[in-house]
Design a protein around this motif. Structure first.
Motif, PDB file in Angstrom:
ATOM      1  N   GLU A  97      70.904  85.284  -9.785  1.00  0.00           N
ATOM      2  CA  GLU A  97      72.270  85.122 -10.298  1.00  0.00           C
ATOM      3  C   GLU A  97      72.476  85.960 -11.564  1.00  0.00           C
ATOM      4  O   GLU A  97      73.492  86.631 -11.725  1.00  0.00           O
ATOM      5  CB  GLU A  97      72.538  83.632 -10.587  1.00  0.00           C
ATOM      6  N   ARG A  98      71.480  85.961 -12.468  1.00  0.00           N
ATOM      7  CA  ARG A  98      71.560  86.747 -13.705  1.00  0.00           C
ATOM      8  C   ARG A  98      71.626  88.241 -13.385  1.00  0.00           C
ATOM      9  O   ARG A  98      72.435  88.986 -13.970  1.00  0.00           O
ATOM     10  CB  ARG A  98      70.356  86.458 -14.599  1.00  0.00           C
ATOM     11  N   LYS A 126      72.746  89.654 -10.655  1.00  0.00           N
ATOM     12  CA  LYS A 126      74.023  89.990 -10.009  1.00  0.00           C
ATOM     13  C   LYS A 126      75.211  89.910 -10.955  1.00  0.00           C
ATOM     14  O   LYS A 126      76.118  90.731 -10.878  1.00  0.00           O
ATOM     15  CB  LYS A 126      74.266  89.044  -8.823  1.00  0.00           C
ATOM     16  N   THR A 127      75.221  88.899 -11.834  1.00  0.00           N
ATOM     17  CA  THR A 127      76.408  88.679 -12.671  1.00  0.00           C
ATOM     18  C   THR A 127      76.340  89.339 -14.044  1.00  0.00           C
ATOM     19  O   THR A 127      77.379  89.568 -14.652  1.00  0.00           O
ATOM     20  CB  THR A 127      76.672  87.174 -12.865  1.00  0.00           C
ATOM     21  N   GLN A 128      75.130  89.648 -14.533  1.00  0.00           N
ATOM     22  CA  GLN A 128      75.024  90.238 -15.866  1.00  0.00           C
ATOM     23  C   GLN A 128      74.460  91.658 -15.838  1.00  0.00           C
ATOM     24  O   GLN A 128      75.074  92.579 -16.364  1.00  0.00           O
ATOM     25  CB  GLN A 128      74.151  89.354 -16.768  1.00  0.00           C
ATOM     26  N   GLU A 129      73.270  91.817 -15.217  1.00  0.00           N
ATOM     27  CA  GLU A 129      72.609  93.123 -15.247  1.00  0.00           C
ATOM     28  C   GLU A 129      73.353  94.177 -14.433  1.00  0.00           C
ATOM     29  O   GLU A 129      73.556  95.292 -14.904  1.00  0.00           O
ATOM     30  CB  GLU A 129      71.160  92.997 -14.752  1.00  0.00           C
ATOM     31  N   ARG A 130      73.738  93.828 -13.209  1.00  0.00           N
ATOM     32  CA  ARG A 130      74.426  94.801 -12.334  1.00  0.00           C
ATOM     33  C   ARG A 130      75.697  95.329 -12.999  1.00  0.00           C
ATOM     34  O   ARG A 130      75.856  96.554 -13.110  1.00  0.00           O
ATOM     35  CB  ARG A 130      74.717  94.150 -10.985  1.00  0.00           C
ATOM     36  N   ARG A 180      76.487  95.416 -16.175  1.00  0.00           N
ATOM     37  CA  ARG A 180      76.114  96.153 -17.382  1.00  0.00           C
ATOM     38  C   ARG A 180      75.645  97.564 -17.014  1.00  0.00           C
ATOM     39  O   ARG A 180      76.032  98.549 -17.657  1.00  0.00           O
ATOM     40  CB  ARG A 180      75.009  95.401 -18.126  1.00  0.00           C
TER      41      ARG A 180
END
Length: 159
Positions: A19-20, A22-26, A28
């Motif tokens: 989830e991290r 997909k929602t934060q790293e991608r 960014r």
């Protein structure tokens, strides 16, 4: 098809990482690629190449996690009734009979193994040496640095 085992807790930890990613790293990384593209010539643009490399790594990890979670047989360790016998998911307390050190490991699936957190892979030689044994037993293990002797002082199952 043989489905690899995974603890419920391990599956939750991997879902959180997925989830991290997909929602934060991608997002960014996509923003970093767009910003680097705006700087012009992509052939000599180190920021662009670094962002693309990171994107490849993150997408690879996302694919790995999705595949692992979809193929895994998630096991609720707290519901196992193996008693004091060691099976997948067991938290094993050991006493090193040579040094007197006390150790504790949980036997988990390959993808969730993390020696720093004392989570050892079910397919590791040490876990294979433990499986099937019971609390109170002593055993010898051929480690890379020589033979070690252990006593199993505790076996428990909790999530």
């Amino acid at each position: 098809m043989n489905r690899p085992p995974m603890t419920k807790k391990g599956a939750e930890r991997l879902r959180t990482e997925l989830e991290r990613l997909k929602t934060q790293e991608r997002p960014r990384i996509i923003a970093a690629i767009a910003e680097a593209r705006a700087h012009g010539d992509l052939k000599e643009n180190a920021e662009y190449h670094a962002a693309r490399e990171m994107q490849g790594f993150v997408e690879g990890r996302i694919n790995e996690l999705e595949a692992a979670l979809s193929n895994a047989e998630v096991i609720d360790v707290s519901r196992l009734s193996a008693g004091k016998r060691i099976v997948f998911g067991a938290i094993v307390e050991l006493a090193d009979e040579d040094s007197g050190d006390e150790l504790s490991y949980q036997i988990v699936g390959d993808l969730e193994a993390d020696i720093k957190q004392r989570l050892i892979s079910v397919s590791s030689p040490f876990a294979r040496a433990l499986i099937g044994k019971s609390e109170g037993e002593s055993f010898e293990f051929q480690a890379p640095n020589g033979t070690r002797n252990y006593e199993i002082t505790g076996v428990r199952y909790e999530e």
